[in-house]
Design a protein around this motif. Sequence first.
Motif, mmCIF file in Angstrom:
data_model
loop_
_atom_site.group_PDB
_atom_site.id
_atom_site.type_symbol
_atom_site.label_atom_id
_atom_site.label_comp_id
_atom_site.label_asym_id
_atom_site.label_seq_id
_atom_site.Cartn_x
_atom_site.Cartn_y
_atom_site.Cartn_z
ATOM 1 N N GLU A 132 0.844 -1.195 0.000
ATOM 2 C CA GLU A 132 0.000 0.000 0.000
ATOM 3 C C GLU A 132 0.883 1.251 0.000
ATOM 4 O OE1 GLU A 132 -2.940 0.116 3.058
ATOM 5 O OE2 GLU A 132 -3.791 -1.848 2.533
ATOM 6 N N ALA A 133 0.641 2.150 -0.967
ATOM 7 C CA ALA A 133 1.471 3.339 -1.124
ATOM 8 C C ALA A 133 0.934 4.499 -0.293
ATOM 9 C CB ALA A 133 1.554 3.738 -2.587
ATOM 10 N N GLU A 134 1.867 5.362 0.130
ATOM 11 C CA GLU A 134 1.496 6.509 0.952
ATOM 12 C C GLU A 134 2.484 7.638 0.688
ATOM 13 O OE1 GLU A 134 1.038 7.582 5.751
ATOM 14 O OE2 GLU A 134 1.960 5.693 5.110
ATOM 15 N N LYS A 135 1.986 8.878 0.692
ATOM 16 C CA LYS A 135 2.835 10.060 0.594
ATOM 17 C C LYS A 135 3.070 10.614 1.997
ATOM 18 C CE LYS A 135 1.437 11.847 -3.954
ATOM 19 N NZ LYS A 135 0.846 13.037 -4.643
ATOM 20 N N ILE A 136 4.331 10.923 2.297
ATOM 21 C CA ILE A 136 4.664 11.547 3.573
ATOM 22 C C ILE A 136 5.411 12.836 3.284
ATOM 23 C CG2 ILE A 136 5.863 11.282 5.777
ATOM 24 C CD1 ILE A 136 5.663 8.275 5.459
ATOM 25 N N THR A 137 4.826 13.956 3.663
ATOM 26 C CA THR A 137 5.461 15.251 3.421
ATOM 27 C C THR A 137 6.556 15.512 4.451
ATOM 28 O OG1 THR A 137 3.826 16.415 4.771
ATOM 29 C CG2 THR A 137 3.349 16.176 2.412
ATOM 30 N N TYR A 138 7.481 16.385 4.066
ATOM 31 C CA TYR A 138 8.576 16.717 4.983
ATOM 32 C C TYR A 138 9.059 18.140 4.758
ATOM 33 C CZ TYR A 138 11.822 15.996 1.043
ATOM 34 O OH TYR A 138 12.483 16.096 -0.163
ATOM 35 N N ASP A 139 9.673 18.683 5.802
ATOM 36 C CA ASP A 139 10.430 19.928 5.699
ATOM 37 C C ASP A 139 11.924 19.624 5.599
ATOM 38 O OD1 ASP A 139 8.279 22.031 6.095
ATOM 39 O OD2 ASP A 139 7.981 20.826 7.889
ATOM 40 N N TYR A 140 12.336 18.577 6.334
ATOM 41 C CA TYR A 140 13.717 18.084 6.253
ATOM 42 C C TYR A 140 13.674 16.573 6.077
ATOM 43 C CZ TYR A 140 15.220 22.614 8.091
ATOM 44 O OH TYR A 140 15.445 23.954 8.252
ATOM 45 N N LEU A 141 14.649 16.063 5.337
ATOM 46 C CA LEU A 141 14.725 14.630 5.069
ATOM 47 C C LEU A 141 16.145 14.138 5.354
ATOM 48 C CD1 LEU A 141 13.246 12.092 3.789
ATOM 49 C CD2 LEU A 141 14.343 12.768 1.650
ATOM 50 N N ILE A 142 16.262 13.045 6.103
ATOM 51 C CA ILE A 142 17.568 12.414 6.331
ATOM 52 C C ILE A 142 17.514 11.011 5.744
ATOM 53 C CG2 ILE A 142 19.386 11.871 7.983
ATOM 54 C CD1 ILE A 142 18.016 13.614 10.023
ATOM 55 N N ASN A 143 18.379 10.750 4.788
ATOM 56 C CA ASN A 143 18.450 9.428 4.180
ATOM 57 C C ASN A 143 19.424 8.564 4.976
ATOM 58 O OD1 ASN A 143 18.431 7.193 2.540
ATOM 59 N ND2 ASN A 143 19.639 8.117 0.902
ATOM 60 N N CYS A 144 18.875 7.613 5.706
ATOM 61 C CA CYS A 144 19.689 6.665 6.486
ATOM 62 C C CYS A 144 19.287 5.239 6.116
ATOM 63 C CB CYS A 144 19.487 6.883 7.983
ATOM 64 S SG CYS A 144 19.875 8.524 8.591
ATOM 65 N N THR A 145 19.018 5.032 4.840
ATOM 66 C CA THR A 145 18.466 3.751 4.389
ATOM 67 C C THR A 145 19.459 2.604 4.445
ATOM 68 O OG1 THR A 145 18.917 4.522 2.141
ATOM 69 C CG2 THR A 145 16.656 4.693 2.930
ATOM 70 N N GLY A 146 20.738 2.918 4.639
ATOM 71 C CA GLY A 146 21.717 1.845 4.756
ATOM 72 C C GLY A 146 21.950 1.139 3.434
ATOM 73 N N PRO A 147 22.568 -0.034 3.480
ATOM 74 C CA PRO A 147 22.936 -0.697 2.236
ATOM 75 C C PRO A 147 21.884 -1.680 1.741
ATOM 76 C CG PRO A 147 23.919 -1.884 4.056
ATOM 77 C CD PRO A 147 23.127 -0.737 4.660
ATOM 78 N N LYS A 148 21.859 -1.854 0.450
ATOM 79 C CA LYS A 148 21.178 -3.003 -0.134
ATOM 80 C C LYS A 148 22.222 -4.104 -0.242
ATOM 81 C CE LYS A 148 18.487 -4.596 -4.089
ATOM 82 N NZ LYS A 148 17.824 -4.211 -5.363
ATOM 83 N N LEU A 149 21.924 -5.275 0.302
ATOM 84 C CA LEU A 149 22.872 -6.387 0.257
ATOM 85 C C LEU A 149 22.872 -6.948 -1.151
ATOM 86 C CD1 LEU A 149 21.905 -8.081 3.646
ATOM 87 C CD2 LEU A 149 23.690 -6.380 3.219
ATOM 88 N N ASN A 150 23.925 -6.662 -1.896
ATOM 89 C CA ASN A 150 23.962 -6.955 -3.326
ATOM 90 C C ASN A 150 24.518 -8.361 -3.586
ATOM 91 O OD1 ASN A 150 23.741 -6.610 -6.071
ATOM 92 N ND2 ASN A 150 25.548 -5.300 -6.249
ATOM 93 N N PHE A 151 23.791 -9.372 -3.107
ATOM 94 C CA PHE A 151 24.232 -10.749 -3.326
ATOM 95 C C PHE A 151 24.303 -11.088 -4.817
ATOM 96 C CE2 PHE A 151 22.445 -11.140 1.032
ATOM 97 C CZ PHE A 151 23.545 -11.693 1.660
ATOM 98 N N GLY A 152 23.481 -10.416 -5.627
ATOM 99 C CA GLY A 152 23.450 -10.710 -7.056
ATOM 100 C C GLY A 152 24.701 -10.308 -7.799
ATOM 101 N N ALA A 153 25.617 -9.570 -7.144
ATOM 102 C CA ALA A 153 26.846 -9.149 -7.825
ATOM 103 C C ALA A 153 27.741 -10.325 -8.178
ATOM 104 C CB ALA A 153 27.609 -8.152 -6.955
#
Length: 485
Positions: free
Chosen positions: A106-127
Amino acid sequence: MTRIVVLGAGIAGHTAALHLKRRLGSAHDVIVVSPNSKWNWIPSNIWVGVGKMTVDQVTFPLAPIYQSKGIEFHQALATEIHPEGDADDQTPYVVVTSTLPGKEGEAEKITYDYLINCTGPKLNFGATPGLGPDNGFTMSVCTAPHALEASKHLKEAIDRAKKGEHLRFVIGTGHGTCTCQGAAFEYTFNVEHELREAGVRDKAEVIYFTNEAALGDFGVGGMTFDNEGYQTSSDLWTESLFRERGVQAIIGAHATNIEDGKISYEQLDGSTHELPFDFAMLIPPFRGQDLKAFDKDGEDISDKLFNPAGFLKVDANYSAGAYENWKADDWPKTYQSPVYGNIYAAGIAFAPPHQISKPRTSPNGTVITPAPPRTGMPSGMIAKAVAYTIADRVRGNGRKPHEAPMTNLGAACVASAGNGLFSGSAAAMTMNPVVPNWEQYPATGRDIRTTTGEIGLAGHWVKFMLHVLFIYKAKARPLWWLIPE
């Protein structure tokens, strides 16, 4: 009321959210978006991976912590950033898709005034074909469930050894551009310790398989230690541990293909080999999460915000070029996006300007160089600095941005070499700074007085104490902020 959205709830994201709420209180909104329902103290996953800890000892639910602190929590995966909003409404927002059971997708929009990207790594096993526990033939300790699966396979292997089989254990990195050599190092020596404890060390060959050009590089170009008044290099220091424990090492290696019981690999000299194994745990390479960015007209601007690996570009010099031109000033200080001043990144999510270790390529053109580590202590300190900067901006106190350049940032690492109250040990290392600053320290790149290393039982006690303290801190117990990042 200001809205600050934090993407990710790992060490960086969780740290940023807690500090923001502590400094801003109920007058402003702090929103955390994470696809995971639980927080994981990743450094202790290696103990789950050898059966010395349970998953519950290294994880806890996030929702109750955030509810108690007045932080809004969305268990969802961030997929899009719209830093200019839409043509009709210029309020910035992110698009997220729920990972809650019964609401998946289910998709949702979340508004912001400031955004911090701390999403970390995608484990790239497919490499690397055949890498990983899900669609491959190797184990992982990157997540708590992965570590639990590794412990089951390790136990099965030890049981086979007890029946007289001679087995080969291969532990390390599964690609030429991996980072997190520290986790591979820790797991290697914890497995070796478990084999000795089980009385089957003589039935086991333990091999450390790494993309490092030399032992002790750890993705930071190695270190010169001050050890009881004498100087020694981290490669000599590390090699002595390998000799003491009878662990073999294959260095400068890039896994090209993995089959059931066999690793095909290339080394820095261009030679190719095959390595049979009975048990293997190989760390995957990391890449950024699959976030896209769009302007107000719906045009894809992902390449403006992110580097080709998917990490958010910040206030770093991405045009440094050759190794000889690298400088301390290449590295970011405030972790602010140069394109949108209300977007920041912390932890693994920010794009480094280049490696820390000297880049190396085989004669075949294969890159075999560790990516720069920015996990653990640096992640927490960077996240805290970003949180303080945003809090100051929100409160309008006119202070300068808080800086946390990795070329001025010291860090401590306690690498377990076996878990046991009286039989355990750990390699305790400090480095200052994390990224060598050759302008300030022309002899070694780091302050020799505060770059140290030693190994012993006391290190294990420190490692366990840190586990307890950081679980306490992450649960936001009383006076949690007094525990350093």
